[in-house]
Design a protein around this motif. Structure first.
Motif, PDB file in Angstrom:
ATOM      1  N   MET A   1     -74.804  35.296 -11.793  1.00  0.00           N
ATOM      2  CA  MET A   1     -74.390  35.517 -13.168  1.00  0.00           C
ATOM      3  C   MET A   1     -75.613  35.748 -14.045  1.00  0.00           C
ATOM      4  SD  MET A   1     -73.524  31.687 -14.649  1.00  0.00           S
ATOM      5  CE  MET A   1     -73.608  32.260 -16.344  1.00  0.00           C
ATOM      6  N   GLN A   2     -75.426  36.442 -15.136  1.00  0.00           N
ATOM      7  CA  GLN A   2     -76.483  36.674 -16.106  1.00  0.00           C
ATOM      8  C   GLN A   2     -76.272  35.780 -17.322  1.00  0.00           C
ATOM      9  OE1 GLN A   2     -79.239  38.861 -15.648  1.00  0.00           O
ATOM     10  NE2 GLN A   2     -78.358  38.651 -13.588  1.00  0.00           N
ATOM     11  N   ILE A   3     -77.332  35.127 -17.753  1.00  0.00           N
ATOM     12  CA  ILE A   3     -77.269  34.292 -18.946  1.00  0.00           C
ATOM     13  C   ILE A   3     -77.605  35.164 -20.145  1.00  0.00           C
ATOM     14  CG2 ILE A   3     -78.224  32.279 -20.118  1.00  0.00           C
ATOM     15  CD1 ILE A   3     -78.868  31.154 -17.322  1.00  0.00           C
ATOM     16  N   GLN A   4     -76.649  35.284 -21.049  1.00  0.00           N
ATOM     17  CA  GLN A   4     -76.799  36.225 -22.152  1.00  0.00           C
ATOM     18  C   GLN A   4     -75.922  35.764 -23.317  1.00  0.00           C
ATOM     19  OE1 GLN A   4     -75.393  39.860 -20.380  1.00  0.00           O
ATOM     20  NE2 GLN A   4     -73.488  38.918 -19.736  1.00  0.00           N
ATOM     21  N   THR A   5     -75.893  36.577 -24.349  1.00  0.00           N
ATOM     22  CA  THR A   5     -75.027  36.264 -25.478  1.00  0.00           C
ATOM     23  C   THR A   5     -73.588  36.105 -25.000  1.00  0.00           C
ATOM     24  OG1 THR A   5     -76.456  37.491 -26.982  1.00  0.00           O
ATOM     25  CG2 THR A   5     -74.209  37.087 -27.712  1.00  0.00           C
ATOM     26  N   GLY A   6     -72.979  35.007 -25.362  1.00  0.00           N
ATOM     27  CA  GLY A   6     -71.601  34.750 -24.946  1.00  0.00           C
ATOM     28  C   GLY A   6     -71.475  33.826 -23.759  1.00  0.00           C
ATOM     29  N   THR A   7     -72.574  33.569 -23.044  1.00  0.00           N
ATOM     30  CA  THR A   7     -72.518  32.599 -21.950  1.00  0.00           C
ATOM     31  C   THR A   7     -72.220  31.209 -22.512  1.00  0.00           C
ATOM     32  OG1 THR A   7     -74.079  33.846 -20.574  1.00  0.00           O
ATOM     33  CG2 THR A   7     -73.845  31.490 -20.098  1.00  0.00           C
ATOM     34  N   ARG A   8     -71.307  30.518 -21.894  1.00  0.00           N
ATOM     35  CA  ARG A   8     -70.882  29.197 -22.365  1.00  0.00           C
ATOM     36  C   ARG A   8     -71.388  28.143 -21.383  1.00  0.00           C
ATOM     37  NH1 ARG A   8     -65.004  31.710 -22.332  1.00  0.00           N
ATOM     38  NH2 ARG A   8     -65.888  32.102 -20.268  1.00  0.00           N
ATOM     39  N   ALA A   9     -72.338  27.311 -21.848  1.00  0.00           N
ATOM     40  CA  ALA A   9     -73.030  26.370 -20.962  1.00  0.00           C
ATOM     41  C   ALA A   9     -72.861  24.936 -21.445  1.00  0.00           C
ATOM     42  CB  ALA A   9     -74.515  26.720 -20.890  1.00  0.00           C
ATOM     43  N   ALA A  23     -81.648  23.520 -23.005  1.00  0.00           N
ATOM     44  CA  ALA A  23     -80.833  23.895 -24.158  1.00  0.00           C
ATOM     45  C   ALA A  23     -81.578  24.865 -25.065  1.00  0.00           C
ATOM     46  CB  ALA A  23     -80.430  22.641 -24.936  1.00  0.00           C
ATOM     47  N   VAL A  24     -82.838  24.602 -25.321  1.00  0.00           N
ATOM     48  CA  VAL A  24     -83.646  25.482 -26.176  1.00  0.00           C
ATOM     49  C   VAL A  24     -83.744  26.877 -25.557  1.00  0.00           C
ATOM     50  CG1 VAL A  24     -85.969  25.891 -27.087  1.00  0.00           C
ATOM     51  CG2 VAL A  24     -84.962  23.607 -27.220  1.00  0.00           C
ATOM     52  N   ASP A  25     -83.986  26.938 -24.263  1.00  0.00           N
ATOM     53  CA  ASP A  25     -84.116  28.231 -23.581  1.00  0.00           C
ATOM     54  C   ASP A  25     -82.796  29.004 -23.600  1.00  0.00           C
ATOM     55  OD1 ASP A  25     -83.908  30.009 -21.031  1.00  0.00           O
ATOM     56  OD2 ASP A  25     -86.057  29.657 -21.258  1.00  0.00           O
ATOM     57  N   GLU A 214     -90.637  23.026 -19.823  1.00  0.00           N
ATOM     58  CA  GLU A 214     -90.352  24.440 -20.096  1.00  0.00           C
ATOM     59  C   GLU A 214     -90.641  25.319 -18.882  1.00  0.00           C
ATOM     60  OE1 GLU A 214     -90.810  22.195 -23.757  1.00  0.00           O
ATOM     61  OE2 GLU A 214     -92.104  22.407 -21.988  1.00  0.00           O
ATOM     62  N   ALA A 215     -91.674  24.967 -18.119  1.00  0.00           N
ATOM     63  CA  ALA A 215     -91.999  25.750 -16.925  1.00  0.00           C
ATOM     64  C   ALA A 215     -90.920  25.587 -15.865  1.00  0.00           C
ATOM     65  CB  ALA A 215     -93.358  25.325 -16.375  1.00  0.00           C
ATOM     66  N   VAL A 221     -83.505  28.970 -14.796  1.00  0.00           N
ATOM     67  CA  VAL A 221     -82.780  30.138 -15.302  1.00  0.00           C
ATOM     68  C   VAL A 221     -82.860  31.289 -14.310  1.00  0.00           C
ATOM     69  CG1 VAL A 221     -82.751  31.898 -17.107  1.00  0.00           C
ATOM     70  CG2 VAL A 221     -83.014  29.486 -17.721  1.00  0.00           C
ATOM     71  N   ALA A 222     -84.046  31.522 -13.759  1.00  0.00           N
ATOM     72  CA  ALA A 222     -84.193  32.592 -12.771  1.00  0.00           C
ATOM     73  C   ALA A 222     -83.343  32.324 -11.540  1.00  0.00           C
ATOM     74  CB  ALA A 222     -85.666  32.744 -12.381  1.00  0.00           C
ATOM     75  N   ALA A 223     -83.261  31.065 -11.127  1.00  0.00           N
ATOM     76  CA  ALA A 223     -82.468  30.717  -9.949  1.00  0.00           C
ATOM     77  C   ALA A 223     -80.981  30.902 -10.199  1.00  0.00           C
ATOM     78  CB  ALA A 223     -82.759  29.272  -9.546  1.00  0.00           C
ATOM     79  N   VAL A 224     -80.514  30.560 -11.383  1.00  0.00           N
ATOM     80  CA  VAL A 224     -79.109  30.764 -11.726  1.00  0.00           C
ATOM     81  C   VAL A 224     -78.768  32.252 -11.661  1.00  0.00           C
ATOM     82  CG1 VAL A 224     -77.414  30.644 -13.593  1.00  0.00           C
ATOM     83  CG2 VAL A 224     -78.885  28.675 -13.110  1.00  0.00           C
ATOM     84  N   GLU A 225     -79.608  33.069 -12.250  1.00  0.00           N
ATOM     85  CA  GLU A 225     -79.314  34.502 -12.294  1.00  0.00           C
ATOM     86  C   GLU A 225     -79.418  35.157 -10.921  1.00  0.00           C
ATOM     87  OE1 GLU A 225     -80.156  35.607 -16.903  1.00  0.00           O
ATOM     88  OE2 GLU A 225     -81.747  36.128 -15.465  1.00  0.00           O
ATOM     89  N   ALA A 226     -80.218  34.583 -10.020  1.00  0.00           N
ATOM     90  CA  ALA A 226     -80.348  35.117  -8.666  1.00  0.00           C
ATOM     91  C   ALA A 226     -79.424  34.419  -7.671  1.00  0.00           C
ATOM     92  CB  ALA A 226     -81.794  34.985  -8.200  1.00  0.00           C
ATOM     93  N   ASP A 227     -78.677  33.411  -8.142  1.00  0.00           N
ATOM     94  CA  ASP A 227     -77.827  32.586  -7.279  1.00  0.00           C
ATOM     95  C   ASP A 227     -78.639  31.986  -6.137  1.00  0.00           C
ATOM     96  OD1 ASP A 227     -75.590  31.276  -6.350  1.00  0.00           O
ATOM     97  OD2 ASP A 227     -74.770  33.019  -5.295  1.00  0.00           O
TER      98      ASP A 227
END
Length: 268
Positions: A1-9, A23-25, A214-215, A221-227
């Protein structure tokens, strides 16, 4: 999945440390957040600094009903759920023989049962909209789930439980459109040990050498988007897990050399 505007987390333990940094990211990427913790004062202050509109939710992850109510309230307000982050956790370091059952139960309730309650409540919402709208689960375990340390026997046990649960569930979710990533942080700058700094074991280097949250969040985030199945950070965590899996005795010797005798008092 892509984290973008409209993603509900939805994020447990969102008021401090890794949860707060995540949360900040995510807010910066346009996501709508459910910020969950036992106390809402810090969450309200955090939400006021974030772009977009977010939902502050009182949630005690050790209470199943509280978790279900918080997740249901967020999904109703946001119109659904895309990303579920089981992050809340706590520690009580010290020799097992000196710890109280209240301390041991608290770690078990928050770290282990809190994960079960969070995933069990959120998973049906993710599956209901997948695969048309992919979803993802993040379970924040610990490097201690790969190799447990003296003075952290029960903490390590709860983190190993998260590991095994996440590994199996990821396979169960194959083909559903819902992914799962288990995160194995090493020593990360956070408030996790604020209540016990005076009694931290000698092998702990989290004060002076901890990596920034932050690191780690960038890796998550990268892992979520790459599954991806897992995140190990800092990189030494992956090495330690691999060495321990190959030979616990070899891992003990490595830690004894790098962190001193308190990390591995026995080398037999």
């Amino acid at each position: 999945m892509q984290i973008q505007t409209g993603t509900r987390a939805f994020i447990t333990g969102a008021s401090r440390g890794i949860g707060r940094a995540l949360a900040v990211d995510l807010a910066g990427r346009g996501a709508t957040l459910g910020l969950a913790a036992r106390s809402t004062d810090e969450l309200e202050a955090l939400a006021a600094t974030l772009p977009g509109e977010h939902h502050v939710l009182r949630c005690d992850v050790a209470d199943e009903a509280s978790v279900r109510e918080a997740i249901a309230a967020f999904a109703a307000a946001a119109g659904g759920l895309d990303l579920l982050v089981a992050n809340a956790g706590l520690t009580h370091y010290g020799p097992f023989r000196d710890q109280t059952m209240d301390q041991l139960r608290q770690m078990t309730d928050v770290n282990w049962y809190g994960t079960l309650f969070t995933v069990h409540a959120g998973l049906p919402l993710l599956l209901a909209q997948a695969p048309a709208r992919p979803g993802h689960i993040v379970i924040v375990s610990s490097g201690a789930g790969l190799r447990s340390f003296p003075s952290a026997a029960v903490y390590g046990a709860t983190k190993a439980a998260q590991r095994m649960f996440g590994e199996a569930l990821r396979h169960e979710l194959g083909g559903t459109g819902v992914g799962l990533t288990v995160v194995y942080p090493g020593e990360i700058k956070s408030s996790l040990h604020d209540h016990e700094k005076a009694r931290m074991p000698a092998w702990y280097h989290g004060d002076e050498k901890a990596a920034p949250a932050e690191a780690l969040v960038e890796k998550i985030v990268a892992a979520v988007e790459a599954d991806d199945r897992a995140v190990h950070f800092p990189p030494f965590v992956r090495l330690l897990g691999a060495v321990h899996g190959l030979s616990p005795k070899l891992a003990d010797r490595l830690l004894h050399r790098l962190r001193g005798a308190s990390a591995a008092p026995r080398l037999d």
